[in-house]
Design a protein around this motif. Structure first.
Motif, PDB file in Angstrom:
ATOM      1  N   GLY A 255       0.804  -1.212   0.000  1.00  0.00           N
ATOM      2  CA  GLY A 255       0.000   0.000   0.000  1.00  0.00           C
ATOM      3  C   GLY A 255       0.835   1.258   0.000  1.00  0.00           C
ATOM      4  O   GLY A 255       0.337   2.347  -0.317  1.00  0.00           O
ATOM      5  N   THR A 256       2.096   1.123   0.341  1.00  0.00           N
ATOM      6  CA  THR A 256       3.023   2.267   0.344  1.00  0.00           C
ATOM      7  C   THR A 256       4.291   1.960  -0.429  1.00  0.00           C
ATOM      8  O   THR A 256       4.735   2.746  -1.263  1.00  0.00           O
ATOM      9  N   ASP A 257       4.880   0.799  -0.147  1.00  0.00           N
ATOM     10  CA  ASP A 257       6.141   0.411  -0.743  1.00  0.00           C
ATOM     11  C   ASP A 257       6.051  -0.977  -1.375  1.00  0.00           C
ATOM     12  O   ASP A 257       5.184  -1.793  -1.017  1.00  0.00           O
ATOM     13  N   TRP A 258       6.984  -1.213  -2.269  1.00  0.00           N
ATOM     14  CA  TRP A 258       7.192  -2.545  -2.831  1.00  0.00           C
ATOM     15  C   TRP A 258       8.398  -3.197  -2.156  1.00  0.00           C
ATOM     16  O   TRP A 258       9.395  -2.521  -1.854  1.00  0.00           O
ATOM     17  N   THR A 259       8.306  -4.496  -1.958  1.00  0.00           N
ATOM     18  CA  THR A 259       9.471  -5.315  -1.657  1.00  0.00           C
ATOM     19  C   THR A 259       9.610  -6.313  -2.791  1.00  0.00           C
ATOM     20  O   THR A 259       8.775  -7.207  -2.948  1.00  0.00           O
ATOM     21  N   LEU A 260      10.633  -6.099  -3.613  1.00  0.00           N
ATOM     22  CA  LEU A 260      10.862  -6.968  -4.758  1.00  0.00           C
ATOM     23  C   LEU A 260      11.780  -8.110  -4.352  1.00  0.00           C
ATOM     24  O   LEU A 260      12.804  -7.900  -3.696  1.00  0.00           O
TER      25      LEU A 260
END
Length: 463
Positions: A188-193
């Motif tokens: 909802g705020t950041d991506w963790t790839l």
């Protein structure tokens, strides 16, 4: 797109793919002050669709009128001309001729000229038969008429993206090669790839994965609105004496599928014929097909009959990330992600314009709090024949590749710069070593010794 406070282990922008578009995107965002990381699964940059093209800076005269492609090509063309000297990038001002070879094609020329004017390319000129012969005396007898597009130029398709990414690095961008994206989650705020080198945390993701763009969308979003339809283009490269056979870029009347077979000089002093347009399912098979090459060679000789007396130096093929629709597939997603897909044969010309467009898409959602640094303008080494070469300056350590006049100093610089070559293919694209008449027959041994321990993909007997 929501915004969260920056942290030392978090990027503002993660760009997936280090082709020419990914390199241009990295440059644009890094110069704006964003913390950027580029994730490339191959050993080196430009290892996908960007490694094989005709090296033309297009005006977009034949792009669909009013299309995003037309706008990006025009913007990219203009920005390349604006920045190229500061980055050390070459330009061969040849112009192009769109040539009609039949009654049907001749009848199509006025409509194409009107399309060019609608795309803002107004400095075109119609050439009847005699005027065409004066402009290009070596053309085959069937050439009927043409129109000239003066601002179609020849450039170096590898040094340009290298310069873009080098400039991005100078503004703080990180580049991770051999770093394949294998998954990801958005909170909802950041991506963790998830990557082959561990997790990468980022606010936003830009998918510039070229031939795998649809798969990256599906992997990260669970959906995609396009499907890559790989299109192979095979090329023939003639030896340097053929360079003087053509004064212009010789273009055919385009079809709905392809721009067609082009004959043009190269910035390195050769002459090329191609590409073909072959639909296929494989995203990796860039193999050569002898009957197709023979047909391509025959067509080249119909265009310039004197080619029959010149030797072929090299053959190569590239894959273009076409989709089921002709237009670019650039879209913004609510999950802080932008997809840049379906960038077919005009990617080299449009890359800088695409970067401008994507920046605007991103900034439409938020007011970034980045602080743009003072611009830095690194200059990439010249490997074009249009300007002085390294072998002409003292202290170069000797000429290692005599076919392309590549010096030991150039090789060492390419192995130790801010974006060092990591494979023989990457070293070729930085220096043109092994790409001349002998195709590495005489210099491969010395090159293997010089690169020992320097490449993540060492030279092999097959290289």
């Amino acid at each position: 797109m929501p915004h969260s406070a920056p942290s030392p282990d978090r990027y503002d922008i993660a760009i997936i793919g280090a082709g020419v578009v990914g390199c241009a995107l990295a440059r644009s965002f890094a110069m704006a002050g964003a913390r950027v990381v580029v994730l490339e699964k191959a050993h080196d940059i430009l290892d996908g669709a960007s490694k094989g093209n005709s090296a033309i800076l297009h005006t977009g005269f034949d792009a669909p009128t009013g299309s995003l492609e037309a706008a990006c090509v025009a913007a990219g063309h203009a920005e390349y001309l604006e920045i190229r000297e500061r980055l050390g990038l070459p330009l061969l001002t040849s112009g192009a001729l769109v040539i009609a070879w039949s009654d049907e094609e001749e009848a199509a020329l006025p409509g194409l000229m009107e399309q060019a004017r609608s795309n803002g390319v107004t400095d075109i000129e119609y050439l009847d038969g005699p005027a065409l012969r004066e402009a290009e005396p070596g053309l085959g007898a069937e050439a009927r008429a043409a129109f000239r597009v003066p601002r179609e130029y020849l450039i170096d398709p590898w040094s340009a993206p290298l310069a873009y990414l080098t400039q991005a690095i100078a503004h703080g961008a990180d580049v991770r090669r051999r770093c394949e994206v294998t998954g990801g989650a958005f909170n909802g705020t950041d991506w963790t790839l998830k990557t082959s080198q561990g997790p990468v945390r980022t606010s936003s993701v830009i998918n510039a994965a070229g031939l795998y763009g649809d798969r990256i969308d599906d992997l990260l979003l669970g959906r995609t609105d396009f499907t890559i339809k790989p299109r192979k283009g095979q090329f023939i490269v003639y030896d340097k004496p053929a360079f003087d056979l053509a004064r212009h870029i010789l273009l055919p009347v385009p079809t709905k599928v392809t721009k067609g077979i082009v004959v043009c000089r190269t910035i390195w002093g050769n002459l090329l014929v191609g590409p073909t347009a072959e639909e296929q399912n494989s995203r990796t098979d860039a193999g050569l097909h002898q009957p197709t090459l023979e047909a391509l060679k025959a067509r080249g000789q119909e265009i310039l009959p004197a080619l029959a007396h010149h030797k072929v130096t090299a053959l190569y093929a590239g894959l273009r990330p076409a989709t089921e629709e002709k237009h670019y597939r650039i879209s913004k997603h609510p999950e802080n992600m932008i997809t840049v897909g379906g960038i077919r044969s005009t990617g080299l010309s449009a890359a800088l314009g695409i970067a401008q467009h994507v920046r605007k898409l991103w900034e439409d959602e938020r007011a970034p709090d980045w602080i743009a640094p003072e611009p830095v303008w690194p200059s990439v080494p010249n490997i074009a024949e249009t300007a002085p070469r390294d072998w002409q300056s003292p202290g170069h350590g000797g000429v290692l590749c005599h076919c392309e006049m590549v010096t030991e100093r150039e090789i060492r610089a390419a192995l130790n710069g801010p974006l060092p070559a990591q494979s023989l293919a990457g070293l070729k694209r930085r220096t043109r070593v092994t790409m001349g008449r002998c195709q590495g027959y005489y210099c491969a041994g010395a090159l293997a010794r010089l690169t020992k321990g320097k490449l993540s993909q060492p030279m092999t007997a097959d290289d």
